[in-house]
Scaffold this active site. Structure first.
Site, PDB file in Angstrom:
ATOM      1  N   ARG A 212      14.147   9.604 -56.423  1.00  0.00           N
ATOM      2  CA  ARG A 212      13.649   8.252 -56.140  1.00  0.00           C
ATOM      3  C   ARG A 212      12.621   8.298 -55.015  1.00  0.00           C
ATOM      4  NH1 ARG A 212      19.208   5.976 -57.944  1.00  0.00           N
ATOM      5  NH2 ARG A 212      20.266   6.744 -56.114  1.00  0.00           N
ATOM      6  N   ASP A 250      17.666  -2.348 -69.058  1.00  0.00           N
ATOM      7  CA  ASP A 250      18.977  -1.732 -69.332  1.00  0.00           C
ATOM      8  C   ASP A 250      19.634  -2.550 -70.428  1.00  0.00           C
ATOM      9  OD1 ASP A 250      20.935   0.289 -67.445  1.00  0.00           O
ATOM     10  OD2 ASP A 250      21.924  -0.935 -68.978  1.00  0.00           O
ATOM     11  N   SER A 251      20.379  -1.898 -71.307  1.00  0.00           N
ATOM     12  CA  SER A 251      21.014  -2.639 -72.406  1.00  0.00           C
ATOM     13  C   SER A 251      22.188  -3.470 -71.886  1.00  0.00           C
ATOM     14  CB  SER A 251      21.483  -1.674 -73.494  1.00  0.00           C
ATOM     15  OG  SER A 251      22.323  -0.699 -72.928  1.00  0.00           O
ATOM     16  N   ASP A 298      15.636   7.618 -67.547  1.00  0.00           N
ATOM     17  CA  ASP A 298      16.844   8.247 -66.981  1.00  0.00           C
ATOM     18  C   ASP A 298      18.071   7.807 -67.779  1.00  0.00           C
ATOM     19  OD1 ASP A 298      18.585   9.616 -65.334  1.00  0.00           O
ATOM     20  OD2 ASP A 298      18.696   8.020 -63.843  1.00  0.00           O
ATOM     21  N   CYS A 338      20.770  14.198 -67.854  1.00  0.00           N
ATOM     22  CA  CYS A 338      21.934  14.529 -67.016  1.00  0.00           C
ATOM     23  C   CYS A 338      23.044  15.141 -67.875  1.00  0.00           C
ATOM     24  CB  CYS A 338      22.432  13.302 -66.257  1.00  0.00           C
ATOM     25  SG  CYS A 338      22.944  11.960 -67.312  1.00  0.00           S
TER      26      CYS A 338
END
Ligand code: SAH
Length: 394
Positions: A212, A250-251, A298, A338
């Site tokens: 970040r 974002d969902s 991400d 990730c």
């Protein structure tokens, strides 16, 4: 010590003698039916030489090694390992007036397999990934409150979703010591409301801190799209970095609310930010080419296990291809994986295929990984999980 004994098959001690912390069930010669899940066991070679002590569990990884000598696994053991972990975070400069959020224990990376501890101010959020650590939770909580500088006052135990369900441990998420202090965590001078009671993982993705910071550096004047924003970490850094605008996607409605709250907390009067509850793939379909000149991807782990690897790689390729198709000329893409089951080379290959599919000229500016408070035990390369690429797209 009087721990139940596990004897290895001949030749199966080699990886343990190189300090790899896992004993696979297939390496065991002795009968384990009298051993309970979570018990501390003594592991010995076929020649009956002691290797060390570890936590027993039913499954492919049968023992997670805690020691490689005859040091007993008692409260002194936990106190020492946790103090060593804390000393390392201090050496990293992670505990400052403007930063009180970091990972204190990263499993095998801190020689405590099965244990994760994140620190938010004076609260430690503890996750057990093995029955052994579940049974040790009170000793661990006590040792945390005894750490130097009185850093930990509250210990919240959060293992409802991390323990193997077949073990029937029925863990309850609750405070073991203390209780609610404040839910505002500080990271590099930015403030985040961390919902450790209901949020994903321990409530915040501490592992993206350094990435970040890098993003903030590239943000000035750019139109930023933060996909899979969760708590809005990247969005808040981009705003501080003087991005022209920031859109977060974002969902989950809840993630969108968290992101809006965190933007509000740091930049109460900004009109540069908007958040959307939408599926990432759909959102990327709908936008126009040239809408954004900095995109962050991400996503959650696409492959939790090796069996899902092929689908995961297809997922990364498709997602990245959409971003390459839409990002502005001279744009910058921060793209991550990730998934522990996907290695650096495989991820890079998936991104490479996506770039070729979109026929863009792409250069790698940075290769990113997990930060120093998520250390990788050199004997346990499996501990490396976060991979990222920063790409310049002509
Ligand atoms: N970038 C975040 C962490 C992302 S976690 C940070 O720095 O903190 C992954 C997020 O992806 C979760 O919040 C989850 O709700 C969201 N997600 C999962 N599937 C999605 C999809 N298909 N589209 C959009 N968001 C999705």
């Amino acid at each position: 010590m009087d721990y139940p004994l596990i004897t290895l098959k001949r030749g199966k001690e080699a990886s343990l003698q190189r300090f790899h912390p896992w004993v696979f069930s297939g390496a065991i010669a002795s009968d384990c039916t009298h051993i309970d899940e979570g018990d501390i066991v003594a592991v010995q070679t076929s020649e009956h030489d002691l290797i060390g002590y570890g936590h027993y569990q039913i499954g492919s990884i049968a023992v997670r090694m805690l020691t490689f000598d005859d040091t007993p696994v008692d409260e002194h053991f936990y106190a020492l390992r946790l103090t060593e972990a804390y000393r390392m975070r201090q050496a990293l400069g992670l505990q400052r007036d403007d930063n009180n959020t970091f990972r204190l224990v990263h499993g095998e990376g801190d020689f405590l397999p099965g244990l994760v501890v994140d620190i938010y101010g004076h609260t430690a959020v503890v996750q057990a990934h093995s029955p052994g650590m579940h049974f040790a939770r009170d000793i661990i909580a006590q040792a945390l409150t005894n750490l130097p500088d009185g850093i930990v006052r509250n210990v919240y135990y959060k293992s409802e979703t991390t323990l193997p369900y077949k073990a029937h441990l029925d863990p309850v998420n609750d405070y073991i010591i203390g209780k609610y202090d404040t839910d505002i965590a500080t990271e590099n001078g930015l403030r985040f409301r961390v919902d450790w009671l209901r949020g994903q993982k321990t409530g915040f993705f501490v592992d993206q801190r350094d990435n970040r910071t890098l993003l903030e550096h590239y943000a000035p004047g750019r139109r930023v799209l933060n996909m899979f924003c969760y708590t809005g970490g990247f969005s808040v850094y981009a705003l501080r970095g003087n991005a022209r605008l920031v859109h977060s996607v974002d969902s989950s409605e809840k993630a969108v609310t968290l992101t809006n709250d965190n933007v509000e907390l740091n930049f109460p009067d900004t009109d540069r930010h908007q958040a959307f509850a939408e599926d990432a793939f759909k959102f990327l379909e709908q936008i126009q080419p040239e809408d954004y000149d900095l995109i962050i991807l991400d996503p959650p782990a696409f492959a939790k296990h090796k069996t899902a690897l092929r689908n995961a790689l297809v997922g990364y390729r498709k997602l990245n291809a959409r971003a390459f198709e839409k990002i502005a000329h001279g744009g910058i893409l921060f793209t991550f994986s990730c998934s522990q089951a996907v290695d650096k080379e495989q991820f890079r290959l998936a991104v490479f295929s996506a770039a070729a599919q979109a026929r863009r000229r792409v250069r790698i500016l940075h290769q990113l990984t997990q930060p120093a408070d998520h250390p990788i035990n050199i004997y346990h390369p499996e501990g490396e999980y976060l991979k990222g690429l920063v790409l310049y797209v002509e």
